[in-house]
Write an enzyme that holds these catalytic residues in place. Structure first.
Site, PDB file in Angstrom:
ATOM      1  N   GLY A   9       0.804  -1.215   0.000  1.00 46.39           N
ATOM      2  CA  GLY A   9       0.000   0.000   0.000  1.00 46.39           C
ATOM      3  C   GLY A   9       0.838   1.265   0.000  1.00 46.39           C
ATOM      4  N   ARG A  68       0.723  -5.660  -4.859  1.00 44.97           N
ATOM      5  CA  ARG A  68       0.814  -6.547  -3.696  1.00 44.97           C
ATOM      6  C   ARG A  68       1.224  -7.980  -4.069  1.00 44.97           C
ATOM      7  NH1 ARG A  68      -0.988  -4.223   0.907  1.00 44.97           N
ATOM      8  NH2 ARG A  68      -2.293  -2.372   0.757  1.00 44.97           N
ATOM      9  N   ASP A  88       5.681  -7.579   5.081  1.00 45.35           N
ATOM     10  CA  ASP A  88       5.630  -8.658   4.100  1.00 45.35           C
ATOM     11  C   ASP A  88       6.571  -8.390   2.927  1.00 45.35           C
ATOM     12  OD1 ASP A  88       3.741 -10.507   5.218  1.00 45.35           O
ATOM     13  OD2 ASP A  88       2.180  -9.036   4.835  1.00 45.35           O
ATOM     14  N   LYS A 103       8.526   0.849   5.051  1.00 38.47           N
ATOM     15  CA  LYS A 103       7.347   1.623   4.674  1.00 38.47           C
ATOM     16  C   LYS A 103       6.088   0.993   5.239  1.00 38.47           C
ATOM     17  CE  LYS A 103       4.658   0.197   2.304  1.00 38.47           C
ATOM     18  NZ  LYS A 103       3.626  -0.544   1.545  1.00 38.47           N
ATOM     19  N   THR A 104       5.269   1.744   5.930  1.00 38.44           N
ATOM     20  CA  THR A 104       3.886   1.393   6.219  1.00 38.44           C
ATOM     21  C   THR A 104       3.285   2.460   7.120  1.00 38.44           C
ATOM     22  OG1 THR A 104       2.354  -0.131   7.324  1.00 38.44           O
ATOM     23  CG2 THR A 104       4.609  -0.174   8.085  1.00 38.44           C
ATOM     24  N   ASP A 150       0.857   1.982   8.925  1.00 37.55           N
ATOM     25  CA  ASP A 150       0.365   1.313  10.130  1.00 37.55           C
ATOM     26  C   ASP A 150       1.332   1.399  11.296  1.00 37.55           C
ATOM     27  OD1 ASP A 150      -1.811   0.656   8.641  1.00 37.55           O
ATOM     28  OD2 ASP A 150      -1.421  -1.492   8.550  1.00 37.55           O
TER      29      ASP A 150
END
Length: 566
Positions: free
Chosen positions: A102, A166, A197, A223-224, A226
């Site tokens: 994402g 993805r 992941d 990167k994220t 979240d």
């Protein structure tokens, strides 16, 4: 570091190269951000050398990780220190870069950081951008990145320079395709910009290439939005700072609306499937009346009934104080934190690997009796959402479960019951919200713009070092950029094993909210006051200049031991 490049004519020169942006039609703010030159840590501007640390282990199950990654396990992390460089001079390199997973604000600056390093310290180098994520590697779909192509994306949000995807590269056939691509392009290095992941994928590629004595080095970049990819050496993933500030602006707006109408309870679900970092950070920034932190729910083994009663109790208390409105934050993965629901989801994930959902409901017989009862208890809409097609990892797509609507319905039922018993005399009106994609592609904050550029430039250093299987790391982030530290952390040191698709696979261990950590403890010390009174804060939009433009998020501040501002 941003070169002064004329913007006229970009559309014609890039028609065959993929998606393009047109600076000629940029807003004034976009144009202004193009000319922002992110500062570099001083270590990257002077003479330095790459120094090995001690041998590393794994985040969990070290023996299994050692067996899975025999060529990488135990390799040291590295750091940059002042001194004469022992690297391979400034020879030209051929490097590939891919955006995976994402979107997160700042991704373009990682690419520009790598590009600028190659331009300045490895002249004659070539940077290829694989299009559409890991699938671009397997299909050998790429674009050669140039000054003209990169320029419109400097300090801009999104991943549309080369786009993301993805797909995974993990089967023998997929790994073979990746090998053929890196050989065809004669790549010296491959950089995977992604979350846990994606960086697990980077580790698999590094191990595979090394086992076959291929020259291509593989590096990751954290990167994220979240915030669940972090450790001591990698204190934060990029995009988290920006996303939380964007969401907090929106929450502040809703708070003002709640106070203005005086009759609604706003249930706001925020991104964060596996961890509640975003919900916790937004709570610290805005002071909602209630914020449900999934990790606390799991630790206390709370049931759906417990969570519902907690919210209803606060609604009743506020009514006694003359307040019939409020704001409630919850993470999108909340339902997966509730032990009874987590058990149900786990069973569904296992069953649906082999069985198809049919009208007769034969698959239900494989559920334990407790899980069967819970499934039947849940609203019909939630049942349907639990049975949706699984994600690529075989897990329920938690983001599609409208937990905020489910809680509104359950709280309404509970309050109706209390009204019949004479314990509640108000009129409850719930308003659902989901703040998701809105936060993923905004203009990166000054912190994310600077952090990502430093991560990219640092990755350039790692590419020259002869190492592989590292994730770029920049530390000392509460200090001015000039004092940031730079290094690379062994990807295997972040690894554990997890059951997916009914099998155990290597994964980077997710960083969850620590209920004994400084950010949660600060929140816990303040939430009772926020519940009973209106302590709402409205941070407003992201600032790029002025006294607050360089403020970092509270989670990072508290985790690194800085003083909390209030």
């Amino acid at each position: 570091m941003s070169p002064a490049v004329a913007t006229n004519g970009f559309a014609d020169t890039r028609k065959e190269e993929g998606p393009s942006r047109l600076p000629s039609v940029y807003s004034e703010l976009q144009s202004n951000r193009l000319n922002h030159s992110p500062p570099l840590p001083s270590i990257l501007k002077s003479s330095f050398k790459v120094v090995d640390g001690p041998p590393t282990s794994a985040a969990g199950n070290p023996n299994e990780i050692a067996n899975l990654f025999p060529n990488l396990y135990g390799k040291p992390s590295v750091s940059l220190v002042p001194g004469d460089s022992e690297m391979k001079g400034h020879q030209s390199l051929k490097i590939g870069v891919v955006l995976s997973g994402g979107q997160a604000p700042g991704g373009h600056n990682v690419i520009t950081g790598i590009f600028d390093y190659l331009q300045e310290r490895a002249k004659g180098s070539t940077l290829y951008g694989f299009k559409g994520g890991p699938a671009g590697i397997m299909r050998c779909k790429y674009v050669k990145l140039s000054i003209e192509l990169i320029y419109p994306y400097r300090n801009q949000g999104g991943f549309d320079m080369i786009c993301s995807g993805r797909d995974k590269i993990e089967t023998p056939e997929q790994l073979k395709q990746a090998e053929e691509t890196v050989k065809k392009l004669d790549l010296d290095g491959l950089v995977v910009i992604g979350g846990d992941d994606s960086n697990t994928n980077a580790c698999l590629l590094a191990e595979n290439f090394r086992s076959k004595n291929m020259k291509t080095q593989v590096f990751g970049c954290p990167k994220t939005i979240d915030g669940d990819l972090k450790c001591k050496e990698v204190p934060i993933s990029f995009g988290f700072d920006t996303a939380c500030k964007i969401y907090s602006e929106m929450i502040g707006n809703v708070m003002t609306d709640a106070r203005s109408t005086g009759k609604y309870y706003h249930f706001i679900r925020l991104m964060g499937r596996a961890a509640s970092h975003i919900t916790l950070e937004c709570a610290l920034q805005t002071h909602p009346n209630i914020a449900i932190i999934g990790e606390e729910v799991a630790a206390k083994k709370l049931t759906m009934k417990n969570v519902t009663n907690h919210i209803a109790d606060i609604i009743c208390k506020r009514l006694e104080l003359g307040l019939n409105y409020g704001v409630i934050l919850l993470p999108e993965g909340l339902i997966d934190f509730i032990p009874e629901v987590k058990q149900l989801i786990g069973e569904l994930n296992e069953i649906l690997v082999h069985d198809v959902v049919d009208e007769a409901g034969m698959w239900k017989r494989k559920l334990r009796s407790q899980s069967q009862e819970l499934f039947e208890f849940l609203p019909q809409a939630i049942q349907e959402q639990l049975l949706l097609e699984r994600d690529p990892h075989g897990n329920v797509q938690v983001a599609r479960i409208e937990t905020e609507k489910m809680l509104i319905q359950m709280v309404e039922t509970e309050l109706d019951q209390r009204k019949q018993e004479g314990a509640y005399k108000g009129h409850f009106q719930g308003q659902p919200h989901f703040f998701g994609y809105e936060g993923r592609c905004g203009f990166p904050t000054n912190f994310d713009a600077n952090y990502c550029y430093a991560l990219g430039y640092a990755t350039g250093v790692l590419l020259h070092s002869g190492k592989t299987g590292l994730i770029s790391s920049v530390g000392n982030l509460t200090a001015p950029v000039d004092e940031w530290t730079v290094g690379g952390t062994a990807l295997t040191s972040l690894m554990d094993v997890e059951r997916r698709h009914g099998k155990f696979k290597p994964v980077i261990k997710k960083a969850m909210v620590e209920i004994e950590g400084a950010p949660f403890m600060k929140f816990a010390s303040l939430r009772d006051d926020w519940a009973a009174k209106n302590r709402y804060l409205s941070p407003g939009p992201v600032q790029f200049v002025g006294p607050f433009a360089n403020d970092i998020n509270y989670t990072l501040m508290l985790e690194l031991g800085a003083q909390f501002p209030y």
